[in-house]
Design an enzyme around this catalytic site. Sequence first.
Site, PDB file in Angstrom:
ATOM      1  N   GLU A  55       0.821  -1.202   0.000  1.00  0.00           N
ATOM      2  CA  GLU A  55       0.000   0.000   0.000  1.00  0.00           C
ATOM      3  C   GLU A  55       0.860   1.259   0.000  1.00  0.00           C
ATOM      4  OE1 GLU A  55      -2.017  -2.752   3.093  1.00  0.00           O
ATOM      5  OE2 GLU A  55      -0.073  -2.570   2.103  1.00  0.00           O
ATOM      6  N   CYS A  78      -2.446  -3.146   7.427  1.00  0.00           N
ATOM      7  CA  CYS A  78      -2.042  -3.382   8.811  1.00  0.00           C
ATOM      8  C   CYS A  78      -2.385  -2.177   9.684  1.00  0.00           C
ATOM      9  CB  CYS A  78      -0.554  -3.692   8.894  1.00  0.00           C
ATOM     10  SG  CYS A  78       0.535  -2.345   8.374  1.00  0.00           S
ATOM     11  N   CYS A  88      -0.147   0.783   7.687  1.00  0.00           N
ATOM     12  CA  CYS A  88      -0.732   1.119   6.382  1.00  0.00           C
ATOM     13  C   CYS A  88      -2.143   1.662   6.516  1.00  0.00           C
ATOM     14  CB  CYS A  88      -0.718  -0.105   5.479  1.00  0.00           C
ATOM     15  SG  CYS A  88       0.939  -0.555   4.914  1.00  0.00           S
ATOM     16  N   ALA A 157       6.184 -36.567  -9.191  1.00  0.00           N
ATOM     17  CA  ALA A 157       6.158 -36.884 -10.613  1.00  0.00           C
ATOM     18  C   ALA A 157       5.833 -38.366 -10.732  1.00  0.00           C
ATOM     19  CB  ALA A 157       7.501 -36.572 -11.265  1.00  0.00           C
ATOM     20  N   ARG A 187       9.727 -24.194  -7.122  1.00  0.00           N
ATOM     21  CA  ARG A 187      10.795 -24.102  -6.116  1.00  0.00           C
ATOM     22  C   ARG A 187      11.099 -22.646  -5.792  1.00  0.00           C
ATOM     23  NH1 ARG A 187      15.387 -28.460  -8.249  1.00  0.00           N
ATOM     24  NH2 ARG A 187      14.230 -30.371  -7.715  1.00  0.00           N
ATOM     25  N   ASP A 203      19.666 -40.319  -4.271  1.00  0.00           N
ATOM     26  CA  ASP A 203      19.644 -39.443  -5.442  1.00  0.00           C
ATOM     27  C   ASP A 203      20.577 -38.241  -5.343  1.00  0.00           C
ATOM     28  OD1 ASP A 203      17.688 -41.174  -6.261  1.00  0.00           O
ATOM     29  OD2 ASP A 203      16.017 -39.812  -5.865  1.00  0.00           O
ATOM     30  N   LEU A 207      18.244 -29.769  -5.671  1.00  0.00           N
ATOM     31  CA  LEU A 207      17.081 -29.001  -5.211  1.00  0.00           C
ATOM     32  C   LEU A 207      17.251 -27.496  -5.400  1.00  0.00           C
ATOM     33  CD1 LEU A 207      16.125 -30.874  -1.913  1.00  0.00           C
ATOM     34  CD2 LEU A 207      15.390 -31.344  -4.250  1.00  0.00           C
ATOM     35  N   GLU A 254       9.411 -32.557  -1.774  1.00  0.00           N
ATOM     36  CA  GLU A 254       9.704 -33.307  -2.993  1.00  0.00           C
ATOM     37  C   GLU A 254      10.190 -34.714  -2.669  1.00  0.00           C
ATOM     38  OE1 GLU A 254      11.634 -31.874  -6.486  1.00  0.00           O
ATOM     39  OE2 GLU A 254      11.551 -29.803  -5.825  1.00  0.00           O
ATOM     40  N   GLY A 256      10.206 -38.877  -1.517  1.00  0.00           N
ATOM     41  CA  GLY A 256       9.692 -40.076  -2.160  1.00  0.00           C
ATOM     42  C   GLY A 256       8.358 -40.497  -1.580  1.00  0.00           C
TER      43      GLY A 256
END
Length: 324
Positions: A55, A78, A88, A157, A187, A203, A207, A254, A256
Amino acid sequence: MVRDDDARWLDAAASLGLRARPLSAPNPAVGALIVKDGIVVGRGWTANGGRPHAEAIALEHAGARAKGATLFVTLEPCAHKSPRGPACADLVATSGLARVVIGCGDPDPRTNGEGLKRIADAGIDTAITDHAPSRAGLAGFLVRETQVRPHITLKLAVSQDGFIGPLSGEPVMLTGEIARAHVHRQRALNEAICVGGNTLRNDAPRLDVRLHGLEDRSPRRLVLTRGHAPQGWARLPSPQGVFSLADMQYLYVEGGGATAATFLANGLVDELHLYEAPMTLGEGIPAYGEMGPAQLSNPPRGFVLADRRRLGNDMLFIYQPARN
Protein backbone atom coordinates in the site's frame (compact mmCIF):
# COMPACT_ATOMS: atom_id res chain seq x y z
CA MET A 1 -20.48 -2.29 -1.10
CA VAL A 2 -18.86 -4.63 -3.66
CA ARG A 3 -19.16 -3.53 -7.30
CA ASP A 4 -19.25 -5.55 -10.51
CA ASP A 5 -15.69 -4.77 -11.64
CA ASP A 6 -14.03 -5.10 -8.22
CA ALA A 7 -13.02 -8.73 -8.82
CA ARG A 8 -11.18 -7.78 -12.02
CA TRP A 9 -9.03 -5.20 -10.26
CA LEU A 10 -8.42 -7.52 -7.30
CA ASP A 11 -7.32 -10.22 -9.75
CA ALA A 12 -4.70 -7.79 -11.08
CA ALA A 13 -3.61 -6.88 -7.53
CA ALA A 14 -3.23 -10.58 -6.70
CA SER A 15 -0.99 -11.04 -9.76
CA LEU A 16 1.20 -8.20 -8.51
CA GLY A 17 1.38 -9.77 -5.06
CA LEU A 18 2.78 -12.98 -6.53
CA ARG A 19 5.89 -11.02 -7.55
CA ALA A 20 6.73 -10.63 -3.86
CA ARG A 21 6.64 -14.37 -3.04
CA PRO A 22 8.71 -15.54 -1.23
CA LEU A 23 11.06 -12.55 -1.04
CA SER A 24 8.65 -10.54 1.13
CA ALA A 25 9.22 -12.91 4.07
CA PRO A 26 8.64 -12.60 6.95
CA ASN A 27 5.75 -10.40 5.76
CA PRO A 28 2.93 -11.54 3.45
CA ALA A 29 3.20 -11.05 -0.30
CA VAL A 30 0.56 -8.34 -0.79
CA GLY A 31 -0.41 -6.65 -4.05
CA ALA A 32 -2.05 -3.22 -4.38
CA LEU A 33 -3.51 -1.15 -7.22
CA ILE A 34 -4.83 2.42 -7.15
CA VAL A 35 -7.39 3.09 -9.87
CA LYS A 36 -8.98 6.40 -10.88
CA ASP A 37 -11.54 6.75 -13.67
CA GLY A 38 -10.67 3.26 -14.90
CA ILE A 39 -6.93 4.01 -15.12
CA VAL A 40 -4.21 2.55 -12.88
CA VAL A 41 -2.40 5.47 -11.23
CA GLY A 42 -0.44 3.54 -8.62
CA ARG A 43 0.69 -0.02 -7.99
CA GLY A 44 2.89 -1.88 -5.57
CA TRP A 45 3.79 -5.20 -4.01
CA THR A 46 5.55 -5.95 -0.74
CA ALA A 47 9.25 -5.20 -1.03
CA ASN A 48 12.01 -7.72 -0.38
CA GLY A 49 12.34 -8.34 3.34
CA GLY A 50 8.80 -7.12 4.00
CA ARG A 51 9.13 -3.33 3.83
CA PRO A 52 7.82 -1.05 2.43
CA HIS A 53 4.38 -2.61 2.27
CA ALA A 54 2.42 -2.78 -0.98
CA GLU A 55 0.00 0.00 0.00
CA ALA A 56 2.81 2.41 0.86
CA ILE A 57 4.52 1.75 -2.47
CA ALA A 58 1.29 2.17 -4.43
CA LEU A 59 0.43 5.43 -2.64
CA GLU A 60 3.89 6.83 -3.30
CA HIS A 61 3.58 5.83 -6.94
CA ALA A 62 0.18 7.51 -7.26
CA GLY A 63 1.13 10.70 -5.42
CA ALA A 64 -1.55 13.39 -5.71
CA ARG A 65 -3.52 11.21 -8.14
CA ALA A 66 -4.59 9.04 -5.19
CA LYS A 67 -7.13 11.68 -4.15
CA GLY A 68 -10.61 10.44 -5.01
CA ALA A 69 -9.27 7.12 -6.34
CA THR A 70 -9.91 3.50 -5.29
CA LEU A 71 -7.33 1.26 -3.67
CA PHE A 72 -7.58 -2.45 -4.42
CA VAL A 73 -5.42 -4.45 -2.00
CA THR A 74 -5.26 -8.19 -1.44
CA LEU A 75 -4.92 -8.02 2.37
CA GLU A 76 -6.47 -5.76 4.98
CA PRO A 77 -4.01 -2.89 5.61
CA CYS A 78 -2.04 -3.38 8.81
CA ALA A 79 -3.09 -1.41 11.90
CA HIS A 80 -0.15 -2.00 14.23
CA LYS A 81 2.87 0.22 14.66
CA SER A 82 6.29 -1.13 13.76
CA PRO A 83 9.83 0.25 14.05
CA ARG A 84 10.18 -0.71 10.37
CA GLY A 85 7.45 1.62 9.13
CA PRO A 86 4.04 3.21 9.70
CA ALA A 87 0.74 1.31 9.87
CA CYS A 88 -0.73 1.12 6.38
CA ALA A 89 -4.24 1.73 7.73
CA ASP A 90 -3.05 5.15 8.91
CA LEU A 91 -1.41 5.91 5.55
CA VAL A 92 -4.60 4.95 3.73
CA ALA A 93 -6.82 6.92 6.14
CA THR A 94 -4.94 10.15 5.40
CA SER A 95 -4.38 9.54 1.69
CA GLY A 96 -7.46 11.21 0.21
CA LEU A 97 -8.65 7.95 -1.30
CA ALA A 98 -12.39 7.71 -1.88
CA ARG A 99 -12.71 3.95 -1.63
CA VAL A 100 -10.79 0.86 -0.50
CA VAL A 101 -11.56 -2.70 -1.63
CA ILE A 102 -9.86 -5.51 0.31
CA GLY A 103 -9.51 -9.06 -0.98
CA CYS A 104 -8.92 -10.79 2.35
CA GLY A 105 -9.14 -9.94 6.03
CA ASP A 106 -6.00 -10.10 8.18
CA PRO A 107 -6.13 -12.79 10.91
CA ASP A 108 -3.24 -11.14 12.79
CA PRO A 109 -4.91 -10.05 16.07
CA ARG A 110 -3.05 -6.73 15.89
CA THR A 111 -4.98 -5.85 12.72
CA ASN A 112 -7.97 -8.19 12.44
CA GLY A 113 -10.82 -5.79 11.61
CA GLU A 114 -9.01 -2.79 13.11
CA GLY A 115 -7.39 -1.82 9.82
CA LEU A 116 -10.74 -1.79 8.06
CA LYS A 117 -12.37 0.14 10.91
CA ARG A 118 -9.65 2.80 10.99
CA ILE A 119 -10.06 3.42 7.27
CA ALA A 120 -13.86 3.54 7.48
CA ASP A 121 -13.68 5.93 10.46
CA ALA A 122 -11.75 8.32 8.20
CA GLY A 123 -14.82 8.56 5.96
CA ILE A 124 -13.49 6.30 3.22
CA ASP A 125 -15.92 3.87 1.60
CA THR A 126 -14.73 0.32 2.34
CA ALA A 127 -15.56 -3.15 1.02
CA ILE A 128 -14.05 -6.49 2.00
CA THR A 129 -14.56 -9.65 -0.04
CA ASP A 130 -13.63 -13.30 0.12
CA HIS A 131 -11.54 -13.09 -3.05
CA ALA A 132 -10.10 -16.50 -3.93
CA PRO A 133 -7.00 -15.28 -5.87
CA SER A 134 -6.12 -12.93 -2.99
CA ARG A 135 -6.39 -15.79 -0.50
CA ALA A 136 -4.35 -18.06 -2.77
CA GLY A 137 -1.60 -15.45 -3.04
CA LEU A 138 -1.54 -15.11 0.74
CA ALA A 139 -1.85 -18.84 1.48
CA GLY A 140 1.47 -19.09 3.30
CA PHE A 141 0.74 -16.12 5.52
CA LEU A 142 -2.79 -17.32 6.31
CA VAL A 143 -1.65 -20.85 7.21
CA ARG A 144 1.19 -19.50 9.33
CA GLU A 145 -1.15 -17.17 11.23
CA THR A 146 -3.88 -19.75 11.81
CA GLN A 147 -1.92 -23.02 12.12
CA VAL A 148 1.55 -21.79 13.18
CA ARG A 149 3.36 -23.61 10.37
CA PRO A 150 4.20 -22.99 6.71
CA HIS A 151 1.87 -23.73 3.82
CA ILE A 152 2.98 -27.12 2.49
CA THR A 153 2.92 -28.23 -1.14
CA LEU A 154 3.63 -31.89 -1.88
CA LYS A 155 5.03 -32.50 -5.37
CA LEU A 156 5.23 -35.89 -7.06
CA ALA A 157 6.16 -36.88 -10.61
CA VAL A 158 4.27 -40.08 -11.50
CA SER A 159 3.59 -42.50 -14.30
CA GLN A 160 0.04 -42.88 -15.57
CA ASP A 161 -0.38 -45.89 -13.29
CA GLY A 162 0.70 -43.90 -10.24
CA PHE A 163 4.32 -44.92 -9.62
CA ILE A 164 7.28 -42.61 -9.00
CA GLY A 165 9.87 -45.06 -10.29
CA PRO A 166 10.69 -48.75 -10.89
CA LEU A 167 10.95 -51.22 -7.99
CA SER A 168 14.72 -51.38 -8.55
CA GLY A 169 15.00 -47.85 -7.26
CA GLU A 170 16.95 -46.87 -10.36
CA PRO A 171 16.44 -43.16 -11.05
CA VAL A 172 14.20 -42.53 -14.05
CA MET A 173 13.23 -39.26 -15.72
CA LEU A 174 9.45 -39.44 -15.99
CA THR A 175 8.44 -35.94 -17.04
CA GLY A 176 9.62 -33.72 -19.87
CA GLU A 177 11.47 -30.43 -20.02
CA ILE A 178 8.42 -28.17 -19.72
CA ALA A 179 7.12 -29.92 -16.61
CA ARG A 180 10.58 -29.86 -15.04
CA ALA A 181 10.83 -26.12 -15.73
CA HIS A 182 7.48 -25.65 -13.99
CA VAL A 183 8.83 -27.50 -10.95
CA HIS A 184 11.80 -25.15 -10.84
CA ARG A 185 9.39 -22.20 -10.95
CA GLN A 186 7.53 -23.70 -8.00
CA ARG A 187 10.80 -24.10 -6.12
CA ALA A 188 11.46 -20.41 -6.63
CA LEU A 189 8.14 -19.61 -4.94
CA ASN A 190 9.03 -21.48 -1.75
CA GLU A 191 11.36 -20.72 1.11
CA ALA A 192 12.50 -24.30 1.69
CA ILE A 193 12.37 -27.75 0.08
CA CYS A 194 12.15 -31.00 2.05
CA VAL A 195 13.05 -34.54 0.94
CA GLY A 196 13.29 -37.80 2.82
CA GLY A 197 16.50 -39.38 3.98
CA ASN A 198 16.32 -42.16 1.36
CA THR A 199 15.95 -39.61 -1.44
CA LEU A 200 18.95 -37.69 -0.16
CA ARG A 201 21.11 -40.83 0.14
CA ASN A 202 20.07 -42.44 -3.14
CA ASP A 203 19.64 -39.44 -5.44
CA ALA A 204 21.85 -36.70 -3.92
CA PRO A 205 19.42 -34.06 -5.26
CA ARG A 206 20.56 -30.49 -5.77
CA LEU A 207 17.08 -29.00 -5.21
CA ASP A 208 18.17 -25.68 -6.67
CA VAL A 209 16.44 -23.40 -9.17
CA ARG A 210 17.88 -23.78 -12.64
CA LEU A 211 15.87 -21.18 -14.53
CA HIS A 212 17.70 -18.27 -16.12
CA GLY A 213 17.42 -15.19 -13.93
CA LEU A 214 16.02 -17.09 -10.93
CA GLU A 215 19.11 -18.97 -9.83
CA ASP A 216 19.31 -16.85 -6.68
CA ARG A 217 15.83 -18.03 -5.64
CA SER A 218 17.05 -21.52 -4.66
CA PRO A 219 15.32 -22.40 -1.36
CA ARG A 220 16.82 -23.75 1.83
CA ARG A 221 17.19 -27.53 1.86
CA LEU A 222 15.65 -29.73 4.57
CA VAL A 223 15.92 -33.48 5.04
CA LEU A 224 13.35 -35.52 6.93
CA THR A 225 15.50 -37.76 9.10
CA ARG A 226 16.08 -38.93 12.66
CA GLY A 227 19.80 -38.81 11.96
CA HIS A 228 22.15 -35.97 11.14
CA ALA A 229 21.79 -33.57 8.23
CA PRO A 230 24.84 -33.19 5.94
CA GLN A 231 26.53 -29.87 5.40
CA GLY A 232 24.31 -27.43 3.55
CA TRP A 233 21.13 -29.11 4.80
CA ALA A 234 18.91 -28.60 7.84
CA ARG A 235 17.27 -31.48 9.70
CA LEU A 236 13.52 -31.95 10.07
CA PRO A 237 13.15 -34.71 12.69
CA SER A 238 9.53 -35.53 11.81
CA PRO A 239 6.63 -34.05 9.84
CA GLN A 240 5.47 -32.44 13.10
CA GLY A 241 8.76 -30.55 13.00
CA VAL A 242 7.10 -28.12 10.57
CA PHE A 243 5.57 -26.45 13.62
CA SER A 244 9.08 -25.35 14.55
CA LEU A 245 9.20 -23.46 11.23
CA ALA A 246 6.67 -20.87 12.38
CA ASP A 247 8.69 -18.04 10.81
CA MET A 248 8.37 -19.69 7.38
CA GLN A 249 5.43 -19.24 5.01
CA TYR A 250 6.07 -21.76 2.20
CA LEU A 251 7.52 -25.29 2.25
CA TYR A 252 7.81 -27.53 -0.83
CA VAL A 253 8.04 -31.29 -0.23
CA GLU A 254 9.70 -33.31 -2.99
CA GLY A 255 10.40 -36.52 -1.08
CA GLY A 256 9.69 -40.08 -2.16
CA GLY A 257 6.68 -42.26 -1.46
CA ALA A 258 7.38 -42.72 2.25
CA THR A 259 7.77 -38.98 2.78
CA ALA A 260 4.60 -38.28 0.81
CA ALA A 261 2.67 -40.85 2.86
CA THR A 262 3.78 -39.50 6.22
CA PHE A 263 2.93 -35.88 5.36
CA LEU A 264 -0.47 -36.95 4.02
CA ALA A 265 -1.17 -39.19 7.01
CA ASN A 266 -0.41 -36.32 9.38
CA GLY A 267 -2.75 -33.93 7.57
CA LEU A 268 0.15 -31.65 6.64
CA VAL A 269 -0.45 -31.15 2.92
CA ASP A 270 -2.22 -27.98 1.79
CA GLU A 271 -1.72 -28.56 -1.93
CA LEU A 272 -0.80 -31.69 -3.88
CA HIS A 273 0.88 -31.35 -7.28
CA LEU A 274 0.92 -34.50 -9.42
CA TYR A 275 2.99 -34.25 -12.62
CA GLU A 276 1.77 -37.19 -14.70
CA ALA A 277 3.95 -38.51 -17.52
CA PRO A 278 2.40 -40.25 -20.56
CA MET A 279 3.85 -43.67 -19.72
CA THR A 280 3.07 -46.69 -17.57
CA LEU A 281 5.48 -48.75 -15.48
CA GLY A 282 3.24 -51.74 -14.77
CA GLU A 283 4.74 -52.00 -11.31
CA GLY A 284 6.95 -49.74 -9.29
CA ILE A 285 7.31 -47.59 -6.19
CA PRO A 286 3.85 -46.32 -5.19
CA ALA A 287 3.63 -42.53 -5.16
CA TYR A 288 1.94 -42.55 -1.75
CA GLY A 289 4.18 -45.22 -0.22
CA GLU A 290 2.16 -47.67 1.88
CA MET A 291 -0.99 -45.76 0.86
CA GLY A 292 -0.55 -47.00 -2.71
CA PRO A 293 -0.15 -45.57 -6.22
CA ALA A 294 -1.45 -42.15 -7.20
CA GLN A 295 -4.76 -42.96 -8.86
CA LEU A 296 -6.39 -39.92 -10.44
CA SER A 297 -9.81 -41.47 -9.88
CA ASN A 298 -9.02 -41.99 -6.19
CA PRO A 299 -7.10 -39.03 -4.70
CA PRO A 300 -6.00 -39.04 -1.06
CA ARG A 301 -8.90 -38.93 1.36
CA GLY A 302 -10.28 -35.43 1.78
CA PHE A 303 -8.67 -34.00 -1.37
CA VAL A 304 -10.46 -32.69 -4.46
CA LEU A 305 -9.18 -31.72 -7.89
CA ALA A 306 -8.73 -27.94 -7.99
CA ASP A 307 -6.96 -27.46 -11.33
CA ARG A 308 -5.35 -29.29 -14.22
CA ARG A 309 -3.14 -28.11 -17.05
CA ARG A 310 -1.03 -29.55 -19.83
CA LEU A 311 2.73 -29.05 -19.67
CA GLY A 312 4.13 -30.27 -22.95
CA ASN A 313 3.41 -34.01 -23.10
CA ASP A 314 2.74 -34.17 -19.37
CA MET A 315 -0.26 -33.23 -17.23
CA LEU A 316 -0.27 -31.37 -13.93
CA PHE A 317 -3.10 -32.18 -11.53
CA ILE A 318 -3.50 -29.92 -8.51
CA TYR A 319 -5.45 -31.19 -5.51
CA GLN A 320 -6.48 -29.30 -2.41
CA PRO A 321 -8.24 -30.34 0.79
CA ALA A 322 -12.00 -30.06 0.40
CA ARG A 323 -13.41 -26.97 2.11
CA ASN A 324 -16.19 -27.68 4.57
